[in-house]
Design a protein around this motif. Structure first.
Motif, PDB file in Angstrom:
ATOM      1  N   GLU A   1      33.322  45.704  65.580  1.00  0.00           N
ATOM      2  CA  GLU A   1      33.903  46.903  65.298  1.00  0.00           C
ATOM      3  C   GLU A   1      34.641  45.846  64.304  1.00  0.00           C
ATOM      4  O   GLU A   1      35.542  47.364  63.839  1.00  0.00           O
ATOM      5  CB  GLU A   1      34.799  47.003  66.845  1.00  0.00           C
ATOM      6  N   GLU A   2      35.985  45.355  64.519  1.00  0.00           N
ATOM      7  CA  GLU A   2      37.140  44.116  63.964  1.00  0.00           C
ATOM      8  C   GLU A   2      36.229  43.973  62.539  1.00  0.00           C
ATOM      9  O   GLU A   2      37.164  44.234  61.357  1.00  0.00           O
ATOM     10  CB  GLU A   2      37.868  43.299  64.460  1.00  0.00           C
ATOM     11  N   LEU A   3      34.748  43.776  62.630  1.00  0.00           N
ATOM     12  CA  LEU A   3      34.727  43.139  61.080  1.00  0.00           C
ATOM     13  C   LEU A   3      34.327  44.571  60.906  1.00  0.00           C
ATOM     14  O   LEU A   3      34.914  44.886  58.508  1.00  0.00           O
ATOM     15  CB  LEU A   3      33.153  42.810  61.018  1.00  0.00           C
ATOM     16  N   VAL A   4      33.379  45.504  60.745  1.00  0.00           N
ATOM     17  CA  VAL A   4      33.350  46.778  60.219  1.00  0.00           C
ATOM     18  C   VAL A   4      34.540  47.980  59.207  1.00  0.00           C
ATOM     19  O   VAL A   4      35.267  47.648  57.979  1.00  0.00           O
ATOM     20  CB  VAL A   4      32.486  47.940  61.421  1.00  0.00           C
ATOM     21  N   LEU A   5      35.561  47.433  60.134  1.00  0.00           N
ATOM     22  CA  LEU A   5      37.154  47.995  60.063  1.00  0.00           C
ATOM     23  C   LEU A   5      37.527  47.538  59.072  1.00  0.00           C
ATOM     24  O   LEU A   5      38.498  47.925  57.909  1.00  0.00           O
ATOM     25  CB  LEU A   5      38.047  48.358  61.295  1.00  0.00           C
ATOM     26  N   ALA A  41      25.589  46.561  61.177  1.00  0.00           N
ATOM     27  CA  ALA A  41      27.264  47.307  60.731  1.00  0.00           C
ATOM     28  C   ALA A  41      26.721  49.043  60.200  1.00  0.00           C
ATOM     29  O   ALA A  41      27.557  49.636  60.874  1.00  0.00           O
ATOM     30  CB  ALA A  41      27.165  47.217  58.958  1.00  0.00           C
ATOM     31  N   PRO A  42      25.787  49.459  60.005  1.00  0.00           N
ATOM     32  CA  PRO A  42      26.098  50.760  59.876  1.00  0.00           C
ATOM     33  C   PRO A  42      25.871  51.318  61.208  1.00  0.00           C
ATOM     34  O   PRO A  42      26.802  52.578  61.443  1.00  0.00           O
ATOM     35  CB  PRO A  42      24.424  51.484  59.340  1.00  0.00           C
ATOM     36  N   ALA A  43      25.509  50.852  61.911  1.00  0.00           N
ATOM     37  CA  ALA A  43      24.536  51.132  63.633  1.00  0.00           C
ATOM     38  C   ALA A  43      26.481  51.703  64.031  1.00  0.00           C
ATOM     39  O   ALA A  43      27.372  52.023  64.793  1.00  0.00           O
ATOM     40  CB  ALA A  43      24.687  50.681  64.231  1.00  0.00           C
ATOM     41  N   VAL A  44      27.647  50.231  63.811  1.00  0.00           N
ATOM     42  CA  VAL A  44      28.747  49.814  64.713  1.00  0.00           C
ATOM     43  C   VAL A  44      30.326  50.966  63.507  1.00  0.00           C
ATOM     44  O   VAL A  44      30.324  51.811  63.753  1.00  0.00           O
ATOM     45  CB  VAL A  44      29.452  48.613  64.478  1.00  0.00           C
ATOM     46  N   ALA A  45      29.715  51.242  62.771  1.00  0.00           N
ATOM     47  CA  ALA A  45      30.190  52.243  61.784  1.00  0.00           C
ATOM     48  C   ALA A  45      30.213  53.331  61.985  1.00  0.00           C
ATOM     49  O   ALA A  45      30.963  54.175  62.230  1.00  0.00           O
ATOM     50  CB  ALA A  45      29.466  52.165  60.336  1.00  0.00           C
TER      51      ALA A  45
END
Length: 877
Positions: A412-416, A517-521
């Motif tokens: 989460e933190e990396l995507v944000l 990454a897209p799933a988390v985003a």
């Protein structure tokens, strides 16, 4: 008054409407940005084309630095259709109306009539020549407070004070802090170190209202001022347009709005709040100016506001939108479209459209085949979501370089972090870093150090991360009283601004070969959109929110989603997978609900047979991407549509056990995840990257682009550098058709450094050495399986660009050298083949003094083979 029976719809940033609701309305009242967003909806194309009349209020905003380009682009597009769409443009402040009328091909109707008389006056003051900010603010206070009291009396709370006759005044300030300060000084109350609520209540009790976007009880202050229960209203510029108030006097305190200089048009709008028809018979406007600037402002106000084109600053966004809409299909039609813009009419800026188009091609937002231009899937996604191309490109680059997370928290933190530092509107949020730093740092105490280090110097990004921390993990903090000067509303707005960018990343799962990454985003985008629901949406709730959203019309989301969510959670649902009966009180029909059920993401893995991964999924309109790993090495393979088995790729030199993380992304925005662990089949060996690439080169289109020079390639690179730069930029532009070859030669590595090292070695093994004096396209080089050294360098750069890695070309003694960015730094993609000498930049225009070759990374200790994204189970409940 009898209703005329016109079906009207309001379209602003705060409203969201279904296409059907928009189609049924006869009159749209919309902001520029919302109207443009509707224009880009494929489902509204026919309706937009039937607009009979477009009324553009405040047309001088075409010169606005932030909003003007969108308005100008839209007008330019409509001018082509002016035979069927009548355009009426209105402005009370523009000085170059003749020029705008000529651009519109319109009749100019002038009117100097105003229902009340407005008199304006400059009020000079002497700011200190040196000093702290407090001294500059005090100098303004010492001028504005006596002026205000002379106009409305010494006691603003009195209904009739002295000779003022009960008249009222609006004071416009350039910041919220200046509003609070000025209101407190006018009311005679303390404000330093005092809670905002207390200041507002004390000021209100003494006849002074405070109004800005997130001020507590701002609506009450405006209503009381309109009812003449308050004599003074202190506000920011948000009150300067479209608001009628009973103000006889207007005072402009500041010549900056935030960190932006005050425009003449904005000053005129503020002055226009004085002496409104039906409220006051006459109006008076006063502007504080430093004495040394008095003459300059006299000339400015006398000359008025000239609206000048701003589109050149956002030309890439504008052209991409025209590609999406089909109004630009080649370079000639791009020039025809540009000739309809105000920029062209004013002829004040030299524009190279080819450079802009080449940039879109180089970044993979558009393709050019046989002179025909078209947006790529990522380009269409970028334009429809109205993401600026610079931010989208930064997000693509940052996503390609993301390390693999070790936990769901870090994912989460990396995507944000990626989104907030790549999107200009997020990283450059105009907030007072000195005031917010302590609070932001305290909120981010538990975050991954390597994530926080990646925010670098962008405090706006850190503010957004802190806002996400509250919304996602600490919702109770939203009810706390923040430190003095910190606005919880500012943090809420940051939360509201992030989902659009996260939705863009989420859509890459279907549009591109992306893994986690897209799933988390996607999960983050929906949880941030609905973070105030009760019960609070926890990690993994995004998929359930996705389904519930789709059962309601967009215009009903805000009112009915909270109840629908509560019922779903009370019934024990944590994901959409078990919802097979249409809920009550939803907008979707039974048939529509069946479509939603059929579009859910669901994947079940079968045992691995050789290297064939068989899966079961009812949704064939999806992309399946598999990331395989053996110890430290990883490789990616993908297929779309999801209609059959996928041949997974073994990382180089794989033996023993293989793990696969498998992601399914649907076209409609849902996702699923599964993993498996299996023995590497004895009969299976790592596919030879040379053989795999050789098979793919045969399918490349035959592109004949030959650059010749009578004295050879070396001489070619030593002459006419600008022409050469333009030609080479086209040759190394990201080309999706080269992507499969690039992936094969990079041995499917996901780490950029490993990909560069593998690709440069395998490319040389693929191509036979040839002595040539011309320079062909990478397509032609790969199809022929032979190349000169110069062609190897150009082809290497083009293949790396196809992997979403920044590439360029330098020269050394006339020989081309491929460049690449790794960890944000330029490096040579391959070993130098030329004699040592000065390296000259070609693309980009400048390079660091010392530039090294990308080294092979040190060997990593073999890690236990296991699924690398097992934490994804927290997002697919």
């Amino acid at each position: 008054m009898t209703s005329p029976g016109i079906r009207t719809i309001e379209l602003t940033g705060e409203t969201n409407m279904s296409s059907d609701a928009v189609k049924q309305a006869q009159l749209w009242v919309a902001t520029t940005e919302k109207f443009e967003a509707l224009y880009r909806r494929a489902s509204l194309k026919d309706v937009i084309g039937r607009i009979g009349c477009l009324i553009i209020d405040e047309v001088h905003l075409v010169g606005d630095p932030t909003r003007g380009a969108t308005l100008e682009s839209m007008i330019a597009r409509l001018r082509v259709a002016e035979g069927r769409t009548r355009i009426v443009a209105l402005s009370a402040t523009v000085s170059n109306a003749d020029e705008l009328a000529a651009w519109f091909h319109a009749d100019l109707v002038r009117s100097t009539w105003r229902p009340t008389v407005l008199t304006t006056q400059l009020v000079p003051y002497d700011p200190p020549t040196h000093g702290k900010r407090e001294q500059f603010e005090s100098a303004k206070d010492d001028t504005v407070i006596p002026l205000l009291r002379s106009l409305v009396g010494t006691d603003p709370g009195a209904r009739d004070a002295g000779n003022a006759g009960g008249s009222s005044a609006v004071v416009f300030c350039g910041s919220k802090a200046a509003v609070i300060r000025t209101a407190a000084r006018a009311a005679g109350v303390r404000f330093h170190g005092v809670e905002l609520d207390t200041v507002i209540e004390e000021c209100f009790r003494r006849g002074v209202g405070i109004h800005f976007r997130d001020a507590p009880r701002a609506g009450r202050a405006l209503d009381a001022f309109r009812a003449r229960e308050l004599r003074v209203l202190v506000a920011t510029s948000g009150l300067s347009t479209g608001v009628n108030t009973p103000a006889k006097f207007v005072i402009i305190r500041d010549l900056e709005l935030g960190m932006t200089p005050l425009e003449v048009s904005q000053a005129q709008q503020m002055f226009g709040r004085a002496g409104r028809a039906g409220q006051e018979p006459e109006g008076y406007g006063f502007m504080l100016v430093p004495r040394v600037d008095e003459g300059t402002w006299k000339v400015k106000l006398s000359d008025g506001y000239a609206a000048n084109s701003r589109i050149v600053t956002q030309l890439g966004d504008a052209i991409l939108a025209e590609l999406l809409l089909g109004s630009v299909t080649d370079r000639a039609s791009a020039r025809s479209w540009f000739e309809q813009t105000l920029a062209f009419a004013q002829k004040r800026t030299s524009v190279d459209l080819d450079d802009v188009i080449d940039m879109l091609l180089a970044r993979g937002f558009a393709t050019e085949v046989d002179a025909h231009l078209a947006p790529t899937e990522i380009g269409m996604l970028t334009s429809r979501l109205m993401i600026d191309v610079d931010s989208a490109w930064e997000m693509l680059r940052a996503l390609a370089a993301l390390p693999l997370p070790s936990s769901a928290d870090e994912a989460e933190e990396l995507v944000l972090q990626t989104v907030t530092t790549a999107a200009a509107a997020l990283r450059e949020r105009p907030v007072n870093e000195r005031v917010y730093t302590g609070y932001v740092d305290e909120l981010l105490t538990g975050w991954s150090p390597r994530v926080l280090a990646r925010t670098r110097d962008w405090f706006g990004a850190r503010l957004c991360l802190a806002a996400a921390q509250i919304a996602l993990r600490s919702p109770g903090r939203a009810l706390d009283t923040p430190p003095v000067g910190v606005s919880m509303a500012e943090l809420r707005r940051a939360v509201e601004d992030m989902p659009r960018y996260l939705a863009w990343v989420a859509s890459l799962g279907y549009a591109d070969a992306a893994t986690w990454a897209p799933a988390v985003a996607g999960d983050l985008a929906r949880r941030l959109t609905w973070w105030q629901l009760a019960p609070h949406p926890e990690r993994g709730a995004g998929r359930l929110l996705w389904m519930l959203e789709r059962t309601l019309e967009p215009q009903n989301h805000r009112t009915r989603m909270p109840g629908l969510w509560r019922r779903a959670r009370a019934a024990g649902f944590t994901s959409p997978d078990r919802i097979n009966a249409r809920p009550r009180d939803v907008d979707v029909s039974a048939e529509g609900f069946a479509d939603i059920v059929g579009s859910r993401a669901d994947i079940t893995l079968e045992p691995l047979v050789d290297l064939e991964l068989t899966y079961r999924s009812p949704n064939t309109h999806a992309r399946v991407t598999a990331m395989t790993s053996t110890g430290a090495a990883r490789a990616v393979s993908t297929t779309r549509p999801a209609q059959g088995p996928i041949d997974i790729v073994l990382p180089p030199r794989s033996t023993g056990t293989i793990a696969a993380d498998v992601f399914l992304y649907t076209r409609d925005g849902d996702f699923d995840y599964a993993n498996l662990l299996a023995d590497v089949p004895a009969s299976a060996a790592s596919a030879s990257p040379i053989d795999e690439a050789a098979a793919l080169t045969a399918a490349l289109p035959d592109v004949h682009s030959v650059l010749a020079h009578p004295r050879g390639v070396r001489r070619l690179f030593q002459s006419e550098r600008k022409r050469m730069r333009d030609t080479i930029r086209a040759l190394i532009a990201p080309d999706p058709r080269l992507g499969p070859v690039a992936v094969a030669l990079s041995e499917h590595h996901t780490e950029p450094q490993l990909a560069v090292v593998a690709l440069r070695a395998n490319l040389r093994a693929l191509l036979r050495e040839a002595s040539r004096t011309d320079l062909r396209s990478p397509h032609a080089v790969l199809r022929s399986r032979e190349a000169s050294e110069a062609e190897v360098q150009i082809t290497l750069a083009a293949l790396l660009a196809a992997l979403h890695i920044d590439t360029g070309i330098a020269t050394a003694d006339g020989h081309p050298l491929a460049l690449v960015t790794v960890d944000g730094e330029w490096a040579l993609a391959g070993p130098r083949h030329a004699q040592p000498g000065r390296i000259e930049p070609l693309i980009p225009n400048s390079l660091p003094r010392q530039i090294e070759t990308v080294p092979a990374p040190p060997s990593k200790a073999e890690a236990e083979t296991a699924p690398r994204c097992a934490w994804m189970s927290e997002f697919v409940l």
